[in-house]
Design a protein around this motif. Structure first.
Motif, PDB file in Angstrom:
ATOM      1  N   ALA A 210     -53.866 -19.354  -1.334  1.00 57.90           N
ATOM      2  CA  ALA A 210     -53.114 -18.115  -1.205  1.00 57.90           C
ATOM      3  C   ALA A 210     -53.930 -17.081  -0.446  1.00 57.90           C
ATOM      4  CB  ALA A 210     -52.730 -17.585  -2.586  1.00 57.90           C
ATOM      5  N   ARG A 212     -56.262 -17.723   1.649  1.00 62.13           N
ATOM      6  CA  ARG A 212     -56.363 -18.189   3.030  1.00 62.13           C
ATOM      7  C   ARG A 212     -55.108 -17.813   3.823  1.00 62.13           C
ATOM      8  NH1 ARG A 212     -55.448 -24.403   3.366  1.00 62.13           N
ATOM      9  NH2 ARG A 212     -53.386 -23.645   2.837  1.00 62.13           N
ATOM     10  N   ASP A 213     -53.931 -18.057   3.220  1.00 57.98           N
ATOM     11  CA  ASP A 213     -52.691 -17.906   3.974  1.00 57.98           C
ATOM     12  C   ASP A 213     -52.240 -16.461   4.113  1.00 57.98           C
ATOM     13  OD1 ASP A 213     -52.571 -20.543   4.446  1.00 57.98           O
ATOM     14  OD2 ASP A 213     -51.041 -21.015   2.970  1.00 57.98           O
ATOM     15  N   LYS A 214     -52.425 -15.642   3.098  1.00 59.56           N
ATOM     16  CA  LYS A 214     -51.932 -14.258   3.156  1.00 59.56           C
ATOM     17  C   LYS A 214     -52.641 -13.479   2.062  1.00 59.56           C
ATOM     18  CE  LYS A 214     -48.659 -12.339   5.631  1.00 59.56           C
ATOM     19  NZ  LYS A 214     -48.032 -12.756   6.873  1.00 59.56           N
ATOM     20  N   ILE A 216     -53.055 -10.327   1.436  1.00 55.39           N
ATOM     21  CA  ILE A 216     -52.434  -9.145   0.830  1.00 55.39           C
ATOM     22  C   ILE A 216     -51.414  -9.542  -0.222  1.00 55.39           C
ATOM     23  CG2 ILE A 216     -50.893  -8.874   2.838  1.00 55.39           C
ATOM     24  CD1 ILE A 216     -52.070  -5.982   0.748  1.00 55.39           C
ATOM     25  N   SER A 217     -50.574 -10.553   0.072  1.00 58.59           N
ATOM     26  CA  SER A 217     -49.596 -10.908  -0.948  1.00 58.59           C
ATOM     27  C   SER A 217     -50.246 -11.671  -2.092  1.00 58.59           C
ATOM     28  CB  SER A 217     -48.414 -11.680  -0.363  1.00 58.59           C
ATOM     29  OG  SER A 217     -48.825 -12.843   0.268  1.00 58.59           O
ATOM     30  N   ALA A 218     -51.374 -12.339  -1.811  1.00 57.28           N
ATOM     31  CA  ALA A 218     -52.099 -12.966  -2.909  1.00 57.28           C
ATOM     32  C   ALA A 218     -52.521 -11.911  -3.918  1.00 57.28           C
ATOM     33  CB  ALA A 218     -53.328 -13.701  -2.374  1.00 57.28           C
ATOM     34  N   GLU A 219     -53.014 -10.795  -3.406  1.00 54.91           N
ATOM     35  CA  GLU A 219     -53.492  -9.765  -4.317  1.00 54.91           C
ATOM     36  C   GLU A 219     -52.337  -9.140  -5.092  1.00 54.91           C
ATOM     37  OE1 GLU A 219     -55.787  -6.633  -2.604  1.00 54.91           O
ATOM     38  OE2 GLU A 219     -56.949  -6.405  -4.438  1.00 54.91           O
ATOM     39  N   VAL A 220     -51.197  -8.970  -4.407  1.00 55.87           N
ATOM     40  CA  VAL A 220     -50.050  -8.356  -5.068  1.00 55.87           C
ATOM     41  C   VAL A 220     -49.504  -9.254  -6.174  1.00 55.87           C
ATOM     42  CG1 VAL A 220     -47.641  -7.748  -4.650  1.00 55.87           C
ATOM     43  CG2 VAL A 220     -49.416  -6.832  -3.189  1.00 55.87           C
ATOM     44  N   ILE A 221     -49.676 -10.576  -6.011  1.00 55.68           N
ATOM     45  CA  ILE A 221     -49.240 -11.508  -7.051  1.00 55.68           C
ATOM     46  C   ILE A 221     -50.161 -11.491  -8.256  1.00 55.68           C
ATOM     47  CG2 ILE A 221     -49.304 -13.987  -7.482  1.00 55.68           C
ATOM     48  CD1 ILE A 221     -47.903 -14.375  -4.970  1.00 55.68           C
ATOM     49  N   ILE A 223     -53.796 -12.160  -7.805  1.00 52.41           N
ATOM     50  CA  ILE A 223     -55.005 -12.935  -7.562  1.00 52.41           C
ATOM     51  C   ILE A 223     -56.109 -11.988  -7.098  1.00 52.41           C
ATOM     52  CG2 ILE A 223     -56.046 -14.738  -6.132  1.00 52.41           C
ATOM     53  CD1 ILE A 223     -53.189 -15.944  -5.947  1.00 52.41           C
TER      54      ILE A 223
ATOM     55  N   PRO B  78     -53.999  -3.813  -6.816  1.00 52.29           N
ATOM     56  CA  PRO B  78     -52.723  -4.528  -6.864  1.00 52.29           C
ATOM     57  C   PRO B  78     -52.700  -5.645  -7.903  1.00 52.29           C
ATOM     58  CG  PRO B  78     -53.413  -4.232  -4.605  1.00 52.29           C
ATOM     59  CD  PRO B  78     -54.520  -3.711  -5.454  1.00 52.29           C
ATOM     60  N   HIS B  79     -53.829  -6.363  -8.069  1.00 48.03           N
ATOM     61  CA  HIS B  79     -53.778  -7.472  -9.021  1.00 48.03           C
ATOM     62  C   HIS B  79     -53.683  -6.986 -10.456  1.00 48.03           C
ATOM     63  CE1 HIS B  79     -58.003  -7.394 -10.379  1.00 48.03           C
ATOM     64  NE2 HIS B  79     -58.291  -7.040  -9.152  1.00 48.03           N
ATOM     65  N   ALA B  82     -50.071  -6.343 -11.031  1.00 45.29           N
ATOM     66  CA  ALA B  82     -49.377  -7.617 -11.238  1.00 45.29           C
ATOM     67  C   ALA B  82     -49.538  -8.066 -12.682  1.00 45.29           C
ATOM     68  CB  ALA B  82     -49.925  -8.677 -10.289  1.00 45.29           C
ATOM     69  N   PHE B  90     -41.897  -8.899   0.092  1.00 46.53           N
ATOM     70  CA  PHE B  90     -42.261  -8.093   1.252  1.00 46.53           C
ATOM     71  C   PHE B  90     -41.150  -8.057   2.285  1.00 46.53           C
ATOM     72  CE2 PHE B  90     -46.168  -9.041  -0.779  1.00 46.53           C
ATOM     73  CZ  PHE B  90     -46.974  -7.944  -0.537  1.00 46.53           C
ATOM     74  N   PHE B  96     -47.147 -18.109   1.412  1.00 46.09           N
ATOM     75  CA  PHE B  96     -48.337 -18.870   1.778  1.00 46.09           C
ATOM     76  C   PHE B  96     -47.875 -20.077   2.580  1.00 46.09           C
ATOM     77  CE2 PHE B  96     -49.197 -17.045  -2.538  1.00 46.09           C
ATOM     78  CZ  PHE B  96     -49.784 -15.905  -2.040  1.00 46.09           C
ATOM     79  N   MET B  99     -48.567 -23.924   2.040  1.00 47.45           N
ATOM     80  CA  MET B  99     -48.329 -24.528   0.732  1.00 47.45           C
ATOM     81  C   MET B  99     -46.850 -24.869   0.556  1.00 47.45           C
ATOM     82  SD  MET B  99     -50.656 -21.718  -1.199  1.00 47.45           S
ATOM     83  CE  MET B  99     -50.500 -22.225  -2.882  1.00 47.45           C
ATOM     84  N   TYR B 110     -50.128 -17.245 -11.699  1.00 45.87           N
ATOM     85  CA  TYR B 110     -51.591 -17.151 -11.732  1.00 45.87           C
ATOM     86  C   TYR B 110     -52.111 -16.299 -12.894  1.00 45.87           C
ATOM     87  CZ  TYR B 110     -56.389 -16.339 -10.324  1.00 45.87           C
ATOM     88  OH  TYR B 110     -57.755 -16.265 -10.311  1.00 45.87           O
TER      89      TYR B 110
END
Lengths: 355, 260
Positions: A210, A212-214, A216-221, A223, B78-79, B82, B90, B96, B99, B110
């Motif tokens: 996550a 690696r791929d994005k 900013i959205s990883a953090e919002v989720i 992570i 932000p985390h 969450a 968004f 991702f 994946m 998560y």
């Protein structure tokens, strides 16, 4: 017709989560394991074991380490060999300074030391990305080499800087012959490869991908970026550290910083690029490609070109063909050999009736 | 449909946010009540997305406070937001790409997964059990959004409309109390929009999730939202039930335009 998943129904999530959900794959992997675990030690000679298979396995392990960091977590690193050196020297120092510890514990401690160093050098990743991070990890490579050559304590004040690795003992057995060293390496590599596969298919691995791929959205989720990146650096360097320890103990037989120069870092990076970025299987395939192809070309040249070409022309030709093949593979399949393997499997499912 | 709108669950007080000399939000106060669907509308650059970013901690406002479930804060990672039950999607799809659909949705779990790295490396016993438990939650989300057939497909290969749906799925997997949707229907055809509306209403209805959404399609906004807030140049110019807002002269001037 042989490779069919028809009729193999998965009735629980547990079955769906298996690493090899298809029966044929399980048979195949079992055969491969039997071959390398039982047949190879019986038939292979010392040259094959010592000069080809052991370094191949150890490189695979280092490649898995780098793949966790670069392939899964997306953090480009050129410090691989540096972290291997930390592992090698840590194992050596634990071994001679605390002789009471069993060797396996030395190896684990070596991995942990490398993990710690890796996390420190991973700190810049919180601020910088991509090529700039690669340059920052380059600093790790040079710094570690410099420390190991300039502070005598690490080499136990040996005058030449090259020390022979102490004899190994594992669970009360002396590990001396090539076969024994090979089996030790194989065991460690298999266990760690399995652990790596498990990590990347669990929530840790998803967090890495996550990021690696994005990011900013990883953090919002939910992570946390810092924790995830540093974990990736730690785990990756742990793998490199153990690989470094194996490299000195099972392959080289000597402990020296020169074995872990920048060229090795690059070689391992090439392995994962050719094998497949973000694939555990790819780490093995890449290591095999980079490790075996030059030997194969060399033998080919010796058989075919004997007497027709001058020796130096031949040596250059080998390099040219090697480079050419790398470019060829990258153009045909930029995602590496692991992806080719996957495509082949998908094709095979339908073969010979593709419609 | 009998839904009871509860008390104020999220309160933004006098939020001001600027980037250098650009003032994105000035002195905005918005309340969100439990179980309601609040739409934020306004012309481009009005500060709608910035408002969502303030709510879930991506931006930290220079002035003002955000009170979420009784806790007041200004700066929050932000985390952390969450973990406290806020999820979002968004405007430009932020999935991702490498994946699969399933893995994307699993990342939404998560914050709920507890086993550490060593257990995960073993992938045995409690770690495996946990993985399966969360898989079940995700499969329910997949059922709900009717995306069973693309479970194992890498999301990069999916068409746009489905990607939007997967992104909603990822947010839903976290079982949030507050769901922030940034233009969930942008770029969709009529059929896809209808599906998405249905999902949003169902989420609100079945799980009681509070929803804040940004949308430009006025038909959709007036149909599905309980309340509408209108922003213009970083200020809030109206706030009320759809019918009130529709007839508000300032809103008509700034955004809706006169009837043709």
């Amino acid at each position: 017709m042989l490779y069919r998943e028809a009729g193999q129904f998965k009735t629980s999530y547990a079955k769906d989560l298996a690493i090899f959900p298809i029966r044929q794959d399980r048979w195949f992997i079992a055969l491969v394991l039997i071959f390398f675990g039982l047949v190879v030690p019986l038939i292979a000679n010392d040259y094959w074991l010592k000069s080809i298979l052991i370094p191949l396995l150890v490189s695979s392990l280092a490649a898995i380490g780098l793949n966790i960091l670069t392939g899964y977590a997306g953090q480009l690193s050129l410090g691989t060999a540096g972290f291997m050196a930390v592992g090698a020297f840590a194992a050596y120092n634990f071994n001679i300074r605390v002789p009471e510890l069993p060797l396996i514990v030395d190896f684990i401690l070596a991995g942990l030391c490398a993990a710690l160093v890796g996390m420190v050098f991973g700190l810049p990743s919180l601020r910088i990305k991509g090529f700039y991070l690669a340059v920052a990890t380059l600093a790790a490579q040079f710094f570690i080499e410099w420390v190991l050559t300039h502070f005598g304590w690490f080499t136990n004040y040996s005058s030449s800087g090259v020390i022979s690795a102490p004899p190994m003992k594992m669970f009360g057995f002396a590990v001396e012959s090539a076969v024994e060293k090979y089996l030790l390496t194989l065991g460690v590599v298999l266990v760690m490869a399995l652990a790596a596969k498990n990590m990347v298919r669990s929530s840790a691995g998803r967090a890495w991908m996550a990021v690696r791929d994005k990011d900013i959205s990883a953090e919002v989720i939910g992570i946390p970026l810092m924790k995830t990146k540093l974990t990736a650096f730690g785990v990756s360097s742990f793998y490199c550290g153990v690989a470094g320890a194996l490299w000195t103990y099972c392959y080289l037989g000597t402990v020296e910083p020169a074995a872990f120069d920048l060229a090795r870092s690059f070689l391992i990076l090439f392995m994962i690029i050719i094998g497949g970025v973000g694939s555990i299987l790819g780490s093995f395939l890449g290591a095999a490609f980079i490790g075996l192809l030059p030997i194969f070309l060399n033998n080919m040249a010796a058989t075919i070109g004997h007497g027709t070409l001058q020796a130096d022309t031949m040596a250059n030709l080998e390099h040219v063909i090697f480079g050419g093949l790398i470019i060829f593979f990258l153009i045909v399949e930029p995602h590496g050999l692991a992806r080719l393997w996957q495509i082949a499997k998908e094709k095979l499912r339908l073969w010979p009736f593709p419609y | 449909m009998t839904k009871t709108i509860g008390d104020v669950i999220l309160r933004c007080d006098n939020i001001s946010l600027s980037f250098g000399g650009v003032r994105a939000l000035s002195d905005i106060s918005i309340d969100v009540r439990e179980h309601e669907i609040l739409a934020i509308i306004g012309p481009n650059g009005a500060g709608k997305s910035s408002m969502l970013n303030v709510i879930n901690g991506v931006y930290h406002p220079q002035e003002g406070t955000v009170t979420w479930k009784g806790q007041t804060r200004r700066a929050m990672k932000p985390h952390e937001s969450a973990e406290s039950g806020i999820a979002r999607t968004f405007q430009n799809i932020a999935l991702f790409k490498g994946m699969s659909t399933l893995d994307n949705i699993m990342t939404g779990r998560y914050t709920k997964m507890r086993r550490n790295l060593l257990w995960q490396a073993l992938y045995w016993g409690p770690a495996r059990k946990e993985e399966i438990e969360h898989r079940e939650v995700c499969e329910r989300v997949i059922d709900f959004l009717q995306i069973e057939s693309i479970r194992k497909t890498p999301v990069g290969r999916l068409p746009y409309g489905l990607q939007k749906r997967v992104e909603l799925g990822r947010a839903l997997a976290a079982q949030p109390e507050l769901l922030l949707l940034d233009e969930p229907m942008a770029g969709m055809n009529v059929e896809e929009k209808e599906d998405m509306c249905r999902f949003i209403l169902d989420v609100n209805d079945e799980f009681g999730t509070t929803i804040v959404l940004i949308e430009h399609d006025m038909g959709v906004v007036m149909d599905i939202s309980d309340r509408v807030a209108v922003l213009d140049y970083g200020r809030k110019i109206a706030d009320g039930v759809p019918d009130q807002v529709r007839t508000n002269p300032e809103v008509i001037r700034a955004y809706l335009g006169a009837g043709h």
